[in-house]
Motif scaffolding. Structure first.
Motif, PDB file in Angstrom:
ATOM      1  N   LYS A 156       0.871   5.999 -10.183  1.00  0.00           N
ATOM      2  CA  LYS A 156      -0.322   5.639  -9.234  1.00  0.00           C
ATOM      3  C   LYS A 156      -1.018   4.313  -9.623  1.00  0.00           C
ATOM      4  O   LYS A 156      -2.203   4.257  -9.600  1.00  0.00           O
TER       5      LYS A 156
ATOM      6  N   ILE B 274      -2.314   0.571  -8.857  1.00  0.00           N
ATOM      7  CA  ILE B 274      -2.751  -0.349  -7.865  1.00  0.00           C
ATOM      8  C   ILE B 274      -2.140  -1.936  -7.763  1.00  0.00           C
ATOM      9  O   ILE B 274      -2.653  -2.432  -8.933  1.00  0.00           O
TER      10      ILE B 274
ATOM     11  N   GLU C 240       1.013  -1.131   0.045  1.00  0.00           N
ATOM     12  CA  GLU C 240       0.073  -0.101  -0.089  1.00  0.00           C
ATOM     13  C   GLU C 240       0.866   1.389  -0.028  1.00  0.00           C
ATOM     14  O   GLU C 240       0.725   2.236  -0.615  1.00  0.00           O
ATOM     15  N   ALA C 241       1.800   1.171   0.885  1.00  0.00           N
ATOM     16  CA  ALA C 241       2.739   2.239   0.911  1.00  0.00           C
ATOM     17  C   ALA C 241       3.564   2.564  -0.484  1.00  0.00           C
ATOM     18  O   ALA C 241       3.652   3.698  -0.880  1.00  0.00           O
TER      19      ALA C 241
ATOM     20  N   ASP D 250       2.366   1.732  -3.533  1.00  0.00           N
ATOM     21  CA  ASP D 250       1.683   2.429  -4.517  1.00  0.00           C
ATOM     22  C   ASP D 250       1.356   3.649  -4.378  1.00  0.00           C
ATOM     23  O   ASP D 250       0.979   4.346  -5.249  1.00  0.00           O
ATOM     24  N   LYS D 251       1.591   4.402  -2.927  1.00  0.00           N
ATOM     25  CA  LYS D 251       1.140   5.689  -2.866  1.00  0.00           C
ATOM     26  C   LYS D 251       2.181   6.516  -3.234  1.00  0.00           C
ATOM     27  O   LYS D 251       1.931   7.582  -3.709  1.00  0.00           O
ATOM     28  N   ILE D 252       3.424   6.081  -3.336  1.00  0.00           N
ATOM     29  CA  ILE D 252       4.432   6.909  -3.538  1.00  0.00           C
ATOM     30  C   ILE D 252       4.893   6.442  -5.289  1.00  0.00           C
ATOM     31  O   ILE D 252       5.787   7.114  -5.710  1.00  0.00           O
TER      32      ILE D 252
END
Length: 520
Positions: free
Chosen positions: A291, A293, A282-283, A285-287
């Motif tokens: 973007k 998933i 998740e981390a 994917d955030k950076i």
């Protein structure tokens, strides 16, 4: 032609990124194996498997897998309690099977059911233990010396207290290397260094390793008394033949497959590795600048296959790891080819430069892990949790204390227990809205139930009904409720039945299942 150009562009970005990740991963693979009480080569195997096998099967474009600091406590405990590394490998294999099943059953949502306060507490607790574990190596003490009793086992506080005696016997060369290495790692995190382009290509851990090797060689020629001998450096096998290469692998002892301790270790590794993987995924994917998933269930499946392979050939368990993933993204990776390439480079380093790797002082690795431990348990994290209120800070601190004083599972269990208590308290307070108003025929009290009223709200509703004075007119309004548990309906029915004895009139609005005349 466009497709070929796109592939070349990715290759042009992914290969340099893979090199950067390799330079970050190599000292971490060795250091985590050291902290886990496992053979150093097992950390390299895990890095290779995490890069090539997990990287190939994963659906993530940027995530990188390998041995993780978050598993050091579990691995150290498991190897010690199971008594042999080959028995531990059986647990790693079974943990992989468990993760594969979780992926197939689409259990990627497991991470959503752990409060963030408990997860942060778990990582902080691991960070504290990681720091404690590295202190002897920072002083130049290791298991091969007479001071082996200074190497603290997890939660062995008698041994931890013995650390104060390290000042009586230590290696000055190791202490100097540790201090200078920590200074480099601190400076490498400063904004003015990060702004410089070379810092992206030359990671701090690599500088620390090169510094340690250079200083120790300087000691050898200029200050022999400070020179660190073989037992204070990395020890990896030097290959002379293909047969010698095959002899490096350790295989699991499947005769212990019915050992309950093996299954407990497997379950613990499977759950914690999956949780750390999902959080890191998740981390990452955030950076990710694009973007994208990543599919969590496919990631669990890939991690499971990787851990099954590690269990079969002698590697540590792996997870997706945010340190290597963030280095990968920062270096400009565009596809998972970079993660695969870093695994290939790890494999090549073991075959071609083991003599160079054996020059690395354990003190250098200790400094890297001290830095990792601090990042997991830094002071700012405690301040941030405290600002969020007791419902976030108390589970966080209880989880840490439980892990440090007892063990990881007990710590997580205590943290979860405190979080559940806060959930119950919130449900107790938010089950209904109580409204009083004057009416022509006496006072009326209206109780409006919330959207979802479960058995957790039963206590709060009973308390509210008991506190209603005698002789009132009570309206219980369920028009806003989508779900009302049977337990709550029973409470309302019991109140309606006993109401005449208290001279209370009861009406209900849209509450099904209660046989009363009124406003239904």
């Amino acid at each position: 032609m466009i497709g070929q150009r796109s592939n070349f562009t990715r290759l042009n970005s992914d290969l340099p990124a893979g090199l950067v990740v390799f330079l970050v991963a190599l000292p971490l693979c060795l250091g985590i194996a050291l902290a886990s009480g496992a053979p150093l080569f097992s950390g390299i195997i895990a890095g290779i498997v995490g890069g090539i096998i997990v990287g190939s099967l994963s659906g993530s474009h940027t995530s990188v897998s390998g041995p993780a600091a978050g598993l050091t406590v579990i691995v150290l405990n498991a190897i010690t309690e199971l008594g042999a590394f080959d028995i531990f490998l059986t647990a790693v294999f079974l943990a992989g099977v468990f993760q594969v099943l979780m992926g197939i059953l689409k259990a990627g949502v497991i991470g959503y059911y752990f409060p963030s306060a408990v997860i942060k507490g778990m990582l902080a607790g691991i960070g504290i233990i990681l720091i404690i574990k590295q202190i002897p190596y920072a002083f130049g003490v290791n298991e091969s010396k007479s001071l082996a009793n200074y190497i603290p086992f997890v939660n062995d506080w008698e041994t931890v207290l013995e650390l104060r005696n390290l000042t009586e016997e230590f290696e000055p060369g190791a202490i100097l290397i540790t201090l200078l290495s920590l200074a480099v790692l601190i400076i490498w995190e400063k904004p003015f260094i990060k702004k410089m382009s070379f810092s992206r290509l030359i990671p701090g851990p690599l500088v620390v390793v090169l510094l340690g090797i250079g200083l120790n060689l300087l000691f050898k020629s200029a200050i022999p008394s400070m020179y660190l001998q073989d037992e204070d450096r990395v020890i990896l096998p030097v290959l002379n033949s293909f047969a010698g290469f095959l002899d490096l692998f350790v295989f699991p002892d499947f005769t212990q497959v019915f050992n309950s301790d093996v299954w407990l270790a497997a379950f613990t590794i499977g759950i914690i590795a999956s949780l750390e993987t999902l959080l890191s995924l998740e981390a990452a994917d955030k950076i990710d600048p694009f973007k994208r998933i990543s599919p969590p269930n496919r990631e669990l499946f890939a991690q499971g296959i990787g851990n099954m392979v590690n269990g079969l050939i002698g590697g540590l368990p792996v997870t997706a790891v945010i340190v290597r993933s963030s280095a990968n993204i920062s270096a400009g990776a565009k596809s998972k080819l970079s993660a695969i390439f870093h695994g290939v480079l790890l494999f090549g380093s073991v075959l071609t430069i083991p003599k160079v790797l054996n020059l690395i002082p354990l003190a250098s690795l200790a400094a890297i892990l001290l830095s990792v431990g601090y990042k997991l348990a830094k002071f700012s994290l405690f301040k941030a949790q405290a600002k969020l209120g007791w419902d976030q800070f108390l589970p966080f601190i209880i989880t840490i204390l439980g892990i440090v004083i007892f063990d990881l599972l007990i710590g997580i269990g205590l943290g979860m227990g405190v979080s559940i208590v806060y959930i119950l308290l919130r449900n107790f307070q938010n089950s209904h809205l109580l409204e009083s108003r004057k009416a022509e025929k006496g006072d009326t009290i209206k109780i409006t139930l919330s959207e979802e009223v479960s058995f957790l709200n039963k206590g709060a509703l009973i308390k509210a009904l008991e506190e209603i004075p005698d002789g009132k007119h009570v309206i219980i309004d369920g028009s806003k409720s989508k779900i009302i548990d049977h337990d709550v309906l029973e409470v309302i029915e019991n109140f309606r039945t006993n109401a005449p004895s208290r001279n209370i009139d009861v009406d209900t609005i849209k509450i099904r299942g209660i046989k009363v005349s009124g406003l239904q």
